[in-house]
Write a protein that holds these residues in place. Sequence first.
Motif, PDB file in Angstrom:
ATOM      1  N   LEU A   4       0.829  -1.213   0.000  1.00  0.00           N
ATOM      2  CA  LEU A   4       0.000   0.000   0.000  1.00  0.00           C
ATOM      3  C   LEU A   4       0.860   1.258   0.000  1.00  0.00           C
ATOM      4  N   ASP A   5       1.934   1.227   0.763  1.00  0.00           N
ATOM      5  CA  ASP A   5       2.819   2.391   0.806  1.00  0.00           C
ATOM      6  C   ASP A   5       3.384   2.693  -0.577  1.00  0.00           C
ATOM      7  N   ALA A   6       3.860   1.671  -1.253  1.00  0.00           N
ATOM      8  CA  ALA A   6       4.427   1.870  -2.591  1.00  0.00           C
ATOM      9  C   ALA A   6       3.360   2.317  -3.578  1.00  0.00           C
ATOM     10  N   ALA A   7       2.168   1.721  -3.486  1.00  0.00           N
ATOM     11  CA  ALA A   7       1.107   2.013  -4.443  1.00  0.00           C
ATOM     12  C   ALA A   7       0.580   3.432  -4.301  1.00  0.00           C
ATOM     13  N   PHE A   8       0.608   3.988  -3.079  1.00  0.00           N
ATOM     14  CA  PHE A   8      -0.016   5.285  -2.839  1.00  0.00           C
ATOM     15  C   PHE A   8       0.975   6.424  -2.605  1.00  0.00           C
ATOM     16  N   GLN A   9       2.263   6.177  -2.745  1.00  0.00           N
ATOM     17  CA  GLN A   9       3.227   7.255  -2.549  1.00  0.00           C
ATOM     18  C   GLN A   9       2.963   8.433  -3.490  1.00  0.00           C
ATOM     19  N   MET A  13      -9.546   0.757   0.562  1.00  0.00           N
ATOM     20  CA  MET A  13      -8.375   1.012  -0.274  1.00  0.00           C
ATOM     21  C   MET A  13      -8.131  -0.197  -1.172  1.00  0.00           C
ATOM     22  N   ILE A  14      -7.533   0.063  -2.320  1.00  0.00           N
ATOM     23  CA  ILE A  14      -7.030  -1.004  -3.162  1.00  0.00           C
ATOM     24  C   ILE A  14      -5.693  -0.545  -3.720  1.00  0.00           C
ATOM     25  N   GLY A  15      -4.693  -1.396  -3.630  1.00  0.00           N
ATOM     26  CA  GLY A  15      -3.355  -1.018  -4.068  1.00  0.00           C
ATOM     27  C   GLY A  15      -2.735  -2.079  -4.963  1.00  0.00           C
ATOM     28  N   VAL A  16      -2.085  -1.617  -6.013  1.00  0.00           N
ATOM     29  CA  VAL A  16      -1.367  -2.499  -6.928  1.00  0.00           C
ATOM     30  C   VAL A  16       0.083  -2.038  -6.979  1.00  0.00           C
ATOM     31  N   ALA A  17       1.017  -2.965  -6.852  1.00  0.00           N
ATOM     32  CA  ALA A  17       2.438  -2.624  -6.896  1.00  0.00           C
ATOM     33  C   ALA A  17       2.750  -1.849  -8.173  1.00  0.00           C
ATOM     34  N   PRO A  18       3.552  -0.781  -8.077  1.00  0.00           N
ATOM     35  CA  PRO A  18       3.821   0.065  -9.248  1.00  0.00           C
ATOM     36  C   PRO A  18       4.254  -0.706 -10.485  1.00  0.00           C
ATOM     37  N   PHE A  77      -4.088   1.529   8.799  1.00  0.00           N
ATOM     38  CA  PHE A  77      -5.251   1.139   8.008  1.00  0.00           C
ATOM     39  C   PHE A  77      -5.362  -0.380   7.921  1.00  0.00           C
ATOM     40  N   VAL A  78      -4.239  -1.032   7.690  1.00  0.00           N
ATOM     41  CA  VAL A  78      -4.250  -2.493   7.596  1.00  0.00           C
ATOM     42  C   VAL A  78      -4.737  -3.106   8.902  1.00  0.00           C
ATOM     43  N   ASP A  79      -4.268  -2.580  10.025  1.00  0.00           N
ATOM     44  CA  ASP A  79      -4.683  -3.111  11.323  1.00  0.00           C
ATOM     45  C   ASP A  79      -6.188  -2.938  11.533  1.00  0.00           C
ATOM     46  N   ILE A  80      -6.716  -1.777  11.172  1.00  0.00           N
ATOM     47  CA  ILE A  80      -8.151  -1.520  11.342  1.00  0.00           C
ATOM     48  C   ILE A  80      -8.973  -2.508  10.524  1.00  0.00           C
ATOM     49  N   VAL A  81      -8.593  -2.673   9.264  1.00  0.00           N
ATOM     50  CA  VAL A  81      -9.400  -3.515   8.382  1.00  0.00           C
ATOM     51  C   VAL A  81      -9.232  -4.993   8.717  1.00  0.00           C
ATOM     52  N   MET A  82      -8.044  -5.408   9.116  1.00  0.00           N
ATOM     53  CA  MET A  82      -7.882  -6.804   9.518  1.00  0.00           C
ATOM     54  C   MET A  82      -8.732  -7.124  10.748  1.00  0.00           C
ATOM     55  N   ALA A  83      -8.937  -6.134  11.605  1.00  0.00           N
ATOM     56  CA  ALA A  83      -9.728  -6.355  12.814  1.00  0.00           C
ATOM     57  C   ALA A  83     -11.229  -6.277  12.538  1.00  0.00           C
ATOM     58  N   GLU A  84     -11.637  -5.418  11.620  1.00  0.00           N
ATOM     59  CA  GLU A  84     -13.064  -5.151  11.441  1.00  0.00           C
ATOM     60  C   GLU A  84     -13.623  -5.639  10.104  1.00  0.00           C
ATOM     61  N   GLY A  85     -12.750  -5.954   9.162  1.00  0.00           N
ATOM     62  CA  GLY A  85     -13.215  -6.347   7.838  1.00  0.00           C
ATOM     63  C   GLY A  85     -12.365  -7.458   7.267  1.00  0.00           C
ATOM     64  N   ARG A  86     -11.925  -7.261   6.019  1.00  0.00           N
ATOM     65  CA  ARG A  86     -11.160  -8.300   5.347  1.00  0.00           C
ATOM     66  C   ARG A  86     -10.181  -7.670   4.376  1.00  0.00           C
ATOM     67  N   VAL A  87      -8.975  -8.232   4.330  1.00  0.00           N
ATOM     68  CA  VAL A  87      -7.971  -7.815   3.355  1.00  0.00           C
ATOM     69  C   VAL A  87      -7.788  -8.948   2.358  1.00  0.00           C
ATOM     70  N   ALA A 126      -0.946  -7.155  -5.321  1.00  0.00           N
ATOM     71  CA  ALA A 126      -2.124  -6.284  -5.224  1.00  0.00           C
ATOM     72  C   ALA A 126      -2.947  -6.697  -4.018  1.00  0.00           C
ATOM     73  N   CYS A 127      -3.633  -5.738  -3.415  1.00  0.00           N
ATOM     74  CA  CYS A 127      -4.472  -6.027  -2.253  1.00  0.00           C
ATOM     75  C   CYS A 127      -5.659  -5.077  -2.228  1.00  0.00           C
ATOM     76  N   ALA A 128      -6.702  -5.501  -1.540  1.00  0.00           N
ATOM     77  CA  ALA A 128      -7.897  -4.683  -1.384  1.00  0.00           C
ATOM     78  C   ALA A 128      -8.379  -4.784   0.054  1.00  0.00           C
ATOM     79  N   LEU A 129      -8.749  -3.637   0.643  1.00  0.00           N
ATOM     80  CA  LEU A 129      -9.211  -3.573   2.025  1.00  0.00           C
ATOM     81  C   LEU A 129     -10.710  -3.288   2.022  1.00  0.00           C
ATOM     82  N   TRP A 130     -11.492  -4.224   2.553  1.00  0.00           N
ATOM     83  CA  TRP A 130     -12.950  -4.127   2.560  1.00  0.00           C
ATOM     84  C   TRP A 130     -13.494  -4.088   3.988  1.00  0.00           C
ATOM     85  N   LEU A 131     -14.490  -3.232   4.197  1.00  0.00           N
ATOM     86  CA  LEU A 131     -15.201  -3.190   5.469  1.00  0.00           C
ATOM     87  C   LEU A 131     -16.689  -3.381   5.220  1.00  0.00           C
TER      88      LEU A 131
END
Length: 208
Positions: free
Chosen positions: A20-25, A126-131, A51-61, A69-74
């Motif tokens: 996510l850091d690389a995708a959103f820099q 959020m959704i992030g794809v490696a550059p 953000f990852v901690d919040i979504v892993m606790a309350e939703g799904r990554v 690539a990854c997607a964070l869903w709540l």
Amino acid sequence: MGVAIRTAGESDRERVTRLLDAAFQDDPVSGWIFPGEEYRRTTHPRLMAAFVDIVMAEGRVDVTEAGTACALWLPVPADGGEEHDGEDEFAALREALDPGNERIELIGRLTAEVHPAGRAHEYLWMIGVAPGHQGEGLGTALIGSVLDRCDRDEVPAYLEASSARSRGLYERLGFELVERPLQLPGGPLMWPMWREPRTSPTGGGRKH
């Protein structure tokens, strides 16, 4: 398109955070929250980790098997959820990560104000794809796997697009602008977008 997708676990936390850091820099909204390349390089990863901690606790990554690539869903209930208060959560993030940066808290308040209420829905945080892998259809595959389920279960989906390019992708997937774009003070636009589930004319499933 044959993209293998799985649910991320605790062992994936650092990998997803780096992705996510690389995708959103270079994302316009990240640039607004953390102006200045050096400041963003050093502080932005901490926000992504939170953000990852919040979504892993309350939703799904969701993450592709290759980790590119990854997607964070709540899941958001019809009442918005008493335990998930965007304003309080972002105020806590600001205090914990960067107390002098009011924009960390402000973006939480502004997005909470435009977030639709009254219907249960899936929220793509959020959704992030490696550059090096952007443009390969990974984002579409990640989103599509959840939208297929939304269609089967007749559940809407919601997101905020942070660039005109991503807005175009979401429009092709059936998302539509909610009222008007959100103008960040002195910064870029965000596009709140909603997608109704797609059903067949007989109501018996997804329309292909």
